[in-house]
Write a protein that holds these residues in place. Structure first.
Motif, short mmCIF file in Angstrom:
data_model
loop_
_atom_site.label_atom_id
_atom_site.label_comp_id
_atom_site.label_asym_id
_atom_site.label_seq_id
_atom_site.Cartn_x
_atom_site.Cartn_y
_atom_site.Cartn_z
N PRO A 159 0.80 -1.23 0.00
CA PRO A 159 0.00 0.00 0.00
C PRO A 159 0.83 1.28 0.00
CG PRO A 159 -0.07 -1.06 2.15
CD PRO A 159 0.62 -2.02 1.23
N ASN A 160 2.10 1.16 0.35
CA ASN A 160 2.95 2.35 0.26
C ASN A 160 3.35 2.64 -1.18
OD1 ASN A 160 2.94 2.68 3.06
ND2 ASN A 160 4.61 1.18 3.28
N GLN A 161 3.31 1.63 -2.01
CA GLN A 161 3.71 1.80 -3.41
C GLN A 161 2.51 2.02 -4.33
OE1 GLN A 161 6.30 -1.65 -4.07
NE2 GLN A 161 8.04 -0.27 -3.73
N ILE A 162 1.36 1.56 -3.90
CA ILE A 162 0.11 1.81 -4.65
C ILE A 162 -0.83 2.49 -3.66
CG2 ILE A 162 -1.80 0.81 -5.96
CD1 ILE A 162 0.66 0.09 -7.39
N PRO A 163 -0.73 3.81 -3.52
CA PRO A 163 -1.49 4.49 -2.46
C PRO A 163 -2.92 4.83 -2.86
CG PRO A 163 -0.06 6.05 -3.54
CD PRO A 163 0.19 4.72 -4.21
N GLY A 164 -3.64 3.86 -3.42
CA GLY A 164 -5.03 4.10 -3.76
C GLY A 164 -5.69 2.85 -4.28
N VAL A 165 -7.02 2.88 -4.29
CA VAL A 165 -7.81 1.71 -4.67
C VAL A 165 -9.16 2.20 -5.19
CG1 VAL A 165 -8.98 1.43 -2.44
CG2 VAL A 165 -8.50 -0.60 -3.81
N LEU A 166 -9.80 1.34 -5.98
CA LEU A 166 -11.18 1.60 -6.39
C LEU A 166 -12.08 0.58 -5.71
CD1 LEU A 166 -10.46 1.87 -10.21
CD2 LEU A 166 -10.70 3.77 -8.59
N VAL A 167 -13.03 1.05 -4.92
CA VAL A 167 -14.00 0.13 -4.34
C VAL A 167 -15.06 -0.15 -5.40
CG1 VAL A 167 -15.69 -0.25 -2.52
CG2 VAL A 167 -13.54 0.94 -2.01
N ASN A 168 -15.30 -1.43 -5.65
CA ASN A 168 -16.18 -1.85 -6.74
C ASN A 168 -17.56 -1.18 -6.68
OD1 ASN A 168 -17.79 -3.73 -8.51
ND2 ASN A 168 -15.80 -4.78 -8.54
N ASP A 169 -17.96 -0.64 -7.84
CA ASP A 169 -19.26 0.06 -7.97
C ASP A 169 -19.41 1.20 -6.98
OD1 ASP A 169 -20.00 -1.44 -10.12
OD2 ASP A 169 -21.46 -2.68 -9.08
N HIS A 217 10.37 5.40 -13.66
CA HIS A 217 9.65 6.59 -13.21
C HIS A 217 9.29 6.53 -11.74
CE1 HIS A 217 8.97 9.60 -16.38
NE2 HIS A 217 9.49 8.64 -17.11
N TYR A 218 8.86 5.34 -11.29
CA TYR A 218 8.52 5.27 -9.86
C TYR A 218 9.76 5.49 -9.01
CZ TYR A 218 6.43 4.04 -5.48
OH TYR A 218 5.97 4.11 -4.19
N LEU A 219 10.84 4.88 -9.40
CA LEU A 219 12.03 4.91 -8.55
C LEU A 219 12.84 6.20 -8.66
CD1 LEU A 219 13.04 1.17 -9.00
CD2 LEU A 219 11.82 2.21 -7.06
N ARG A 220 12.60 6.99 -9.72
CA ARG A 220 13.31 8.27 -9.72
C ARG A 220 12.63 9.27 -8.80
NH1 ARG A 220 12.77 11.91 -15.33
NH2 ARG A 220 10.56 12.31 -15.17
N LYS A 221 11.42 8.93 -8.35
CA LYS A 221 10.71 9.81 -7.40
C LYS A 221 10.62 9.23 -6.00
CE LYS A 221 7.79 13.09 -9.74
NZ LYS A 221 6.47 13.74 -9.71
N HIS A 222 10.83 7.91 -5.85
CA HIS A 222 10.61 7.26 -4.55
C HIS A 222 11.81 6.39 -4.18
CE1 HIS A 222 6.62 8.09 -6.24
NE2 HIS A 222 6.27 8.33 -5.00
N GLY A 223 12.09 6.32 -2.90
CA GLY A 223 13.12 5.42 -2.41
C GLY A 223 14.50 6.05 -2.42
#
Lengths: 230, 230, 230, 230
Positions: A159-169, A217-223
Motif C-alpha cells: 500500500p505504500n507503493q500503490i497508495p489508492g484503490v477503487l472500491v467496486n461500484d 519513473h517510480y524509482l526516480r521519485k521514490h526510495g
C-alpha cells in the motif's frame, strides 16, 4: 487537542473542492496521530463552506468519538480499517471523482499505462471484488475497509507503493504520508483515470507500460535512488 | 403574495447556471404552495442575469396566471402535471444538461451502476417512451408531463424514490422536497450520467449494481433507518 | 546573466497552468541563448506559485549548472538533446496534458485530420518507438531526447514543420522559435488531440485530411507565401 | 462610419472567448449593413484582448477595404460569399470549437437528435463535401463560401432554418439575424455537437428524432405560431 492535525485535516478537506474532486459533500479526508492512535476526520454531511478546523471530529481506533460536537463522516470505519492495516499511512481520502468512479463502476483496474501513473503508483490501481451480501448488511463501512485490505493482501500489493484503490461500484480511496499527500494522490488517480480511459478507447492492445519504464519513473521519485525535485 | 416561495424559486433558478447545468435560458425551476395549490415558476425566455424574485410568475393548477407581468415558462404545463400526479413533491426542475441529454437522445435509462447513484436514486432513472404524434400536436407540454407520469405508473416506480426522469429525445426533469432539493437532484443526475456513460464505455457487462448495495446506500440516506449526516 | 531570457522562460512556465496544461509541477519550459549555448530552464519539482525569474537555472549543453541555486528540471537532458539536434529551435516545453498523453499511451500518432492541425503542424504528430531497456537504464532523460530525434530522422520529418512529438507511454514535448512559441504549440497539440480523438471515435475511416488542404493551411501561415495575420 | 455596427461586431467577437468557443485567435465574427452592402469584420490574427471597436475593418462585397488600418480576417471572402447567397442573414461566425470540429473532421452531419437541436436548427446540420484541389488552390476562402452555398443548394436546405454548417475537415460557420445571434447559434451548435456525440456513442440506432417533435420544437420558437419567450 491535536490542534495542528485538525488544521491539516481541515485544509486537506478544503482542497478537495478546489481540485474539482467533489460535488456537494461527496468526499472526506482524515489524518492520524500515530503516537496516540487518534484519527481526525471531517464531520458527516457538512458543506465545505461551513467547515472549520474546530469542527473536525476526533475518534479512536474503535470508532469512539473522543472530541467533537458533530458526528464523524459515515465513512469513518473505512478510514480506521485502513489505518489499522496499513501501518505507515498518515492520511486517507475518499471522493466520488468522476473518472475514477467510471473505472470503479466498470469493475476494472486502472492499468499502469504511462509515466504519469508510474510517477506515483508502482503498478495497476486495483479494483476490489464486489462486496458480498453479508459484508453489506453488517458493519458495511468497516467491511469496505476490510475488502480494500483483502485486495492488497491477496494480490500482495504494497500500500505504500500503490497508495489508492477503487472500491467496486463505488469509488476511490487514496492514502499517503499526510492528509495533504493523500489528497495529492487523489488528484493523480483522477488524472490518470482520465488519461487512461481515453488511451484505452484509442487502443486497448498492450495498454500496460513496460516494467522497465514503470521502474524508472517510480524509482526516480521514490526510495533511496530518487533524484526528482530539490 | 408567496414572497418566501418566490425567493426560494428565484434562488433555485439562479443556482442552475452556477452548477453549470444551463446555457442561455435552457432551464427552469418551480415550487408549489401545497396549501393553496399555487405554483411559482420562472418566466419564459428571460436571461438569468435579468431575473429577480418579483419576476417569478404565480399560476394555479389549471395554468392560469394568478400574479405576474410576464408569461410563465413554456414548460409550465409539464411542471403542473408532475405536481398533480406526484403528491409529495414541492419543487420541479428542467434543464438540458449535456450528459443527461445524451442518455435521453440515446433513449436509454441511466442504470443504477454505482453508489453515487444509489445515494439519491433508488434504481434506474427511466427514459420515457417517445411521444406520439397526437401527444406532440395537442397540449404538448401537458402531454410531456403525462408521458412522464405514465412511465412511472407503468413501471410502478415511486417518484419519491426516483426523483428524476429523462424525456425521450429531450432531456431531464427532476423534482424534490423543495425547489433547491430538486436542483440538488438535477446536479446528481448530471453527475451520474457522466460517470455511468464512461463506465458503460469501459465495460457494458453487468453495468447494474447489486441490489444489496443499492439498498444499503439508498437507505442509509433515506427513510427511518438513515444515518448519514448530522 | 541572461536576465531577459530568464524572464521569458519564467513567463512561459507560468502560462502552462494558465492554459490548463499542467497539474502540480508536471511541466517545464526552457529557452536557449544560441550565441552562448546556454539553456535556461525551470527548477525541478518547484510549485508554479513559488517560481520567479531568478529561480530559473542556467545550464550548458553538457548539462552543467552555470548559474542557479536549485537543481534544474529532471527533464533537462531531454531538452538539451533537442536543442543540439534541432538547430533552429529556441524553446522547448514538456507537459502531461491529458489528451496528448492519451495518444502517447495508446502509442499512436495524432493524424493530420483537420485545418486546426494543419495551421501549425505540417503532417502527423509522431509518437516515438517505445524506449528499450538499455535506453531506460542509462541516461534515461538524455535517451528520451535521442529517441525523439531518431523518430524525426527515421521518418525524415522536419522539426521546424512538426514542432512536437509524443514520447511513447509518456507524453508530449513541443518546441518553437521562442519559449512562448513552444508553449503556443503545446496548447495547439492538446487542442488537436482532443478534436481528433472525438473525430476518430465518430469515424475512423479516412481520418487523414487531403494533402492539398494540409498544404494550403500550413503554407498560408508559414513560409514565404504566408498571408495570415497582420 | 458604421459605428453602431462596429460596436456590435466588436462585442460579438469578444463573446467568443467568453463562451469558450475559441483559443488564441481561432475565430471571427462579422456583420453586414444591408443598405450599403458593407461588411464589418475582425482584423486578421489579432488577440482578443487587443481588440477594440475601432479596429474592426470595413470591406465591400468585392472584398476591398473601405475603412481600417488592419488587414481583415483571412476568412473574409468566405463571409462575403455567405452574405451574397443567404440574403436574410446579417451576421456570420467562424470558430474551431472542438465538438463541432470533431464532426467536421469525421465528415458527418450532426443529426437532429433532440429538442435542444430542434429549438434552433430545423434538421441535420450538414457537413460540406471535401474541397477539390482546384477549389483549394485558387481563391480558397471564397471557394469555401461557395462550397457551403452549394451544400445548401444541392440539399435544398433553407439557411434561415439551418443557420450553420460544418466545413469538411475544417470547422463550423454559423450565421443569424445579427452578429450576436450568429454567436448564439455557434454556442448552440457546439452544445448539440457535444450532446449528440455522446448520444451516438451510447446508441447509434435511430439517432434522428421524429419529424413531429422536430416540427414542434422548431416552430414553437420560430415563425408565426411561435409562443416561446415574452
Amino acid at each position: 487537542m491535536l490542534e495542528t492535525l485538525k488544521q491539516k485535516v481541515y485544509e486537506a478537506n478544503m482542497s478537495l473542492p478546489k481540485y474539482g474532486l467533489v460535488v456537494f459533500t461527496w468526499g472526506n479526508v482524515s489524518g492520524i496521530d500515530r503516537e496516540n492512535n487518534l484519527v481526525v476526520i471531517k464531520p458527516s454531511g457538512v458543506d465545505y463552506d461551513e467547515l472549520s478546523a474546530d469542527k473536525m471530529v476526533v475518534v479512536d481506533l474503535d470508532g469512539n468519538i473522543v472530541e467533537g460536537d458533530l458526528k464523524p463522516s459515515s465513512d469513518t470505519a473505512t478510514h480506521i480499517e485502513l489505518y489499522k492495516a496499513f501501518k505507515d499511512i498518515k492520511g486517507v481520502v475518499h471522493t466520488h471523482s468522476p473518472w475514477a468512479v467510471s473505472f470503479a463502476q466498470a469493475g476494472i483496474d486502472i492499468p499502469a499505462a504511462g509515466t504519469t501513473h508510474a510517477d506515483y503508483f508502482y503498478g495497476d490501481i486495483p479494483v476490489t471484488s464486489p462486496m458480498t451480501s453479508s459484508e453489506i448488511e453488517t458493519d458495511y463501512e468497516k467491511q469496505t475497509g476490510l475488502v480494500i485490505v483483502k485486495a492488497f493482501d491477496e494480490r500482495t500489493i504494497d500500500p505504500n507503493q500503490i497508495p489508492g484503490v477503487l472500491v467496486n461500484d463505488h469509488g476511490p480511496f487514496t492514502w499517503g504520508t499526510s492528509p495533504s499527500n493523500a489528497v495529492h494522490n487523489s488528484v493523480v488517480l483522477e488524472q490518470v483515470a482520465q488519461m487512461t480511459y481515453h488511451g484505452l478507447m484509442l487502443s486497448n492492445r498492450n495498454s500496460r507500460m513496460d516494467q522497465e519504464l514503470l521502474d524508472k519513473h517510480y524509482l526516480r521519485k521514490h526510495g533511496k535512488a530518487a533524484y526528482y525535485g530539490q
